[in-house]
Enzyme design. Structure first.
Site, PDB file in Angstrom:
ATOM      1  N   THR A  70     -15.709  -1.066 -14.426  1.00  0.00           N
ATOM      2  CA  THR A  70     -15.589  -2.078 -13.367  1.00  0.00           C
ATOM      3  C   THR A  70     -15.981  -3.440 -13.926  1.00  0.00           C
ATOM      4  O   THR A  70     -16.882  -3.545 -14.747  1.00  0.00           O
ATOM      5  CB  THR A  70     -16.415  -1.700 -12.111  1.00  0.00           C
ATOM      6  OG1 THR A  70     -16.332  -2.765 -11.160  1.00  0.00           O
ATOM      7  CG2 THR A  70     -17.860  -1.400 -12.427  1.00  0.00           C
ATOM      8  N   SER A  71     -15.250  -4.483 -13.451  1.00  0.00           N
ATOM      9  CA  SER A  71     -15.419  -5.822 -14.020  1.00  0.00           C
ATOM     10  C   SER A  71     -16.680  -6.520 -13.544  1.00  0.00           C
ATOM     11  O   SER A  71     -17.070  -7.546 -14.087  1.00  0.00           O
ATOM     12  CB  SER A  71     -14.207  -6.689 -13.663  1.00  0.00           C
ATOM     13  OG  SER A  71     -14.086  -6.772 -12.253  1.00  0.00           O
ATOM     14  N   HIS A 127     -14.800   1.597  -0.964  1.00  0.00           N
ATOM     15  CA  HIS A 127     -13.688   0.726  -0.567  1.00  0.00           C
ATOM     16  C   HIS A 127     -12.569   1.507   0.127  1.00  0.00           C
ATOM     17  O   HIS A 127     -11.422   1.054   0.163  1.00  0.00           O
ATOM     18  CB  HIS A 127     -13.148  -0.044  -1.783  1.00  0.00           C
ATOM     19  CG  HIS A 127     -14.101  -1.099  -2.282  1.00  0.00           C
ATOM     20  ND1 HIS A 127     -13.983  -1.692  -3.525  1.00  0.00           N
ATOM     21  CD2 HIS A 127     -15.185  -1.668  -1.705  1.00  0.00           C
ATOM     22  CE1 HIS A 127     -14.969  -2.580  -3.680  1.00  0.00           C
ATOM     23  NE2 HIS A 127     -15.707  -2.575  -2.595  1.00  0.00           N
ATOM     24  N   TYR A 141       0.825  -1.216   0.000  1.00  0.00           N
ATOM     25  CA  TYR A 141       0.000   0.000   0.000  1.00  0.00           C
ATOM     26  C   TYR A 141       0.861   1.269   0.000  1.00  0.00           C
ATOM     27  O   TYR A 141       0.465   2.280  -0.595  1.00  0.00           O
ATOM     28  CB  TYR A 141      -1.012  -0.030   1.148  1.00  0.00           C
ATOM     29  CG  TYR A 141      -2.176  -0.929   0.780  1.00  0.00           C
ATOM     30  CD1 TYR A 141      -3.206  -0.456  -0.019  1.00  0.00           C
ATOM     31  CD2 TYR A 141      -2.192  -2.264   1.150  1.00  0.00           C
ATOM     32  CE1 TYR A 141      -4.241  -1.291  -0.415  1.00  0.00           C
ATOM     33  CE2 TYR A 141      -3.221  -3.105   0.756  1.00  0.00           C
ATOM     34  CZ  TYR A 141      -4.240  -2.613  -0.028  1.00  0.00           C
ATOM     35  OH  TYR A 141      -5.260  -3.438  -0.443  1.00  0.00           O
ATOM     36  N   GLU A 200     -14.610  -3.350 -22.284  1.00  0.00           N
ATOM     37  CA  GLU A 200     -15.138  -4.553 -22.932  1.00  0.00           C
ATOM     38  C   GLU A 200     -16.365  -4.997 -22.151  1.00  0.00           C
ATOM     39  O   GLU A 200     -16.652  -4.459 -21.085  1.00  0.00           O
ATOM     40  CB  GLU A 200     -14.086  -5.664 -22.931  1.00  0.00           C
ATOM     41  CG  GLU A 200     -13.560  -5.942 -21.547  1.00  0.00           C
ATOM     42  CD  GLU A 200     -12.247  -6.725 -21.536  1.00  0.00           C
ATOM     43  OE1 GLU A 200     -11.966  -7.344 -20.505  1.00  0.00           O
ATOM     44  OE2 GLU A 200     -11.527  -6.706 -22.546  1.00  0.00           O
ATOM     45  N   ASN A 231     -17.751   0.536 -20.436  1.00  0.00           N
ATOM     46  CA  ASN A 231     -16.581  -0.272 -20.062  1.00  0.00           C
ATOM     47  C   ASN A 231     -15.765  -0.598 -21.311  1.00  0.00           C
ATOM     48  O   ASN A 231     -16.294  -0.628 -22.423  1.00  0.00           O
ATOM     49  CB  ASN A 231     -17.037  -1.575 -19.379  1.00  0.00           C
ATOM     50  CG  ASN A 231     -15.978  -2.149 -18.454  1.00  0.00           C
ATOM     51  OD1 ASN A 231     -15.490  -1.455 -17.568  1.00  0.00           O
ATOM     52  ND2 ASN A 231     -15.611  -3.402 -18.647  1.00  0.00           N
ATOM     53  N   GLN A 250     -15.357   2.628  -6.301  1.00  0.00           N
ATOM     54  CA  GLN A 250     -14.647   1.533  -5.621  1.00  0.00           C
ATOM     55  C   GLN A 250     -13.165   1.875  -5.538  1.00  0.00           C
ATOM     56  O   GLN A 250     -12.401   1.164  -4.884  1.00  0.00           O
ATOM     57  CB  GLN A 250     -14.817   0.234  -6.408  1.00  0.00           C
ATOM     58  CG  GLN A 250     -16.257  -0.228  -6.535  1.00  0.00           C
ATOM     59  CD  GLN A 250     -16.384  -1.359  -7.551  1.00  0.00           C
ATOM     60  OE1 GLN A 250     -16.181  -2.524  -7.228  1.00  0.00           O
ATOM     61  NE2 GLN A 250     -16.710  -1.018  -8.784  1.00  0.00           N
ATOM     62  N   ASN A 251     -12.758   2.944  -6.206  1.00  0.00           N
ATOM     63  CA  ASN A 251     -11.336   3.274  -6.285  1.00  0.00           C
ATOM     64  C   ASN A 251     -10.855   3.948  -5.008  1.00  0.00           C
ATOM     65  O   ASN A 251     -11.574   4.739  -4.396  1.00  0.00           O
ATOM     66  CB  ASN A 251     -11.069   4.196  -7.478  1.00  0.00           C
ATOM     67  CG  ASN A 251     -11.417   3.524  -8.790  1.00  0.00           C
ATOM     68  OD1 ASN A 251     -11.578   2.304  -8.834  1.00  0.00           O
ATOM     69  ND2 ASN A 251     -11.559   4.304  -9.844  1.00  0.00           N
TER      70      ASN A 251
END
Ligand code: BJW
Length: 236
Positions: A176-177, A109, A56, A203, A201, A91-92
């Site tokens: 985001t996945s 997060h 981190y 993809e 996104n 979420q970043n």
């Protein structure tokens, strides 16, 4: 589009990718170089705190050398000009939305730029390393950890997020996945509530089929286009 007033935007690592910040699950991403169980769980931290603090510290130093990109800037423009409710749930753990000028941002997060004292529970702004066990600015104990949410921990401000989704007319997911819950479930929550849903996104993601519309391309192209459509009443 005329009936869209309240917007919830979920962002993930893809929105910061073109700023030079690694994603997690793409080729060359962080999880190819580090085991999730070692660096992103409380158990991994208990086993080897030096490794986790070092991981981190490296990322905290790196994000401070990066700049917001056109996607962050477009979202900040939307935040400034949008008269209805708007919440950017990210979420970043970087601060690129804020550095682009966005104000209505929620870090579900956590953030690299806080340290969390596990002794007194105070979160303090932090830009330097933690590996040398500096004292907590509030209580002086040497028990600081990164203020980020690891697997098995509860993401921040879930009630506020769900309340915003309940009031939303439009839910937009960017970069985001769709691999990590509870964020990956927001699109289904939104659909059940009758909220319109859009994915932007690089993809198709694991959750693409849940969205009313899914557009593929780099965030720096898709997001400014969608923001302009939205501000001129054509998007949604
Ligand atoms: C681009 C691009 C470009 C690239 N332009 N796009 C079922 C239900 C509920 C929970 C679980 C469940 N099953 C399992 C769980 C538990 C677990 C979980 O989800 N596990 C999965 C592996 C299945 N979840 C948890 O433990 C969470 N807590 C929890 O659930 O508490 C209980 C609870 C239950 C119900 C309600 C409420 C609470 C905590 C999860 C914590 C995640 N932490 C991390 C690390 C944070 C700190 C750090 O940064 O180190 O968060 S893991 C990592 O993944 C990080 C990210 O925020 C998160 C998501 O990643 P993201 O952003 O999607 O990145 P990638 O790399 O996956 O994807 C990038 C995407 O961008 C790709 O699609 C690319 O194509 C795209 N892209 N370039 C546009 N230029």
């Amino acid at each position: 589009m005329a009936d869209i007033r309240n917007i919830v935007i979920l962002t993930g690592a893809g929105v910061s990718a073109e700023s030079g910040i690694d994603t997690f699950r793409d080729a060359g991403g962080l999880w190819e170089k580090h085991r999730v169980e070692d660096v992103a769980t409380p158990e991994g931290f208990a086993r080897n705190p030096d490794m986790v603090l070092g991981f981190y510290d490296m990322r905290r130093a790196a994000i401070q050398t990066k700049q917001p990109n056109a996607a962050h800037e477009a979202l900040a423009r939307l935040d400034e000009l949008w008269g209805g409710e708007l919440l950017i749930v990210t979420q970043n753990v970087d601060d690129l939305h804020e550095r682009a000028g966005a104000r209505r941002v929620l870090h579900m997060h956590g953030t690299h730029l806080n340290a969390w004292c596990t002794a007194c529970d105070v979160r303090s702004p932090w830009t330097g390393p933690l590996i040398d066990r500096p004292p907590c600015p509030a209580c002086g104990t040497n028990a600081l950890r990164p203020d980020v949410v690891w697997f098995g921990e509860m993401p921040y401000e879930m009630e506020r997020i769900y309340a915003s989704i309940r009031r939303a007319d439009l839910f937009v997911s960017i970069g985001t996945s769709g691999a990590v819950y509870p964020a990956a479930g927001f699109v289904r929550d939104a659909r059940e509530l009758g909220v319109r849903t859009l994915e932007l996104n690089l993809e198709r993601s694991q959750g693409s089929h849940w969205f009313h519309e899914s557009r593929q391309g780099p965030a720096t192209q898709l997001v400014p286009t969608w923001v302009e459509e939205t501000l001129t009443g054509l998007g949604g």
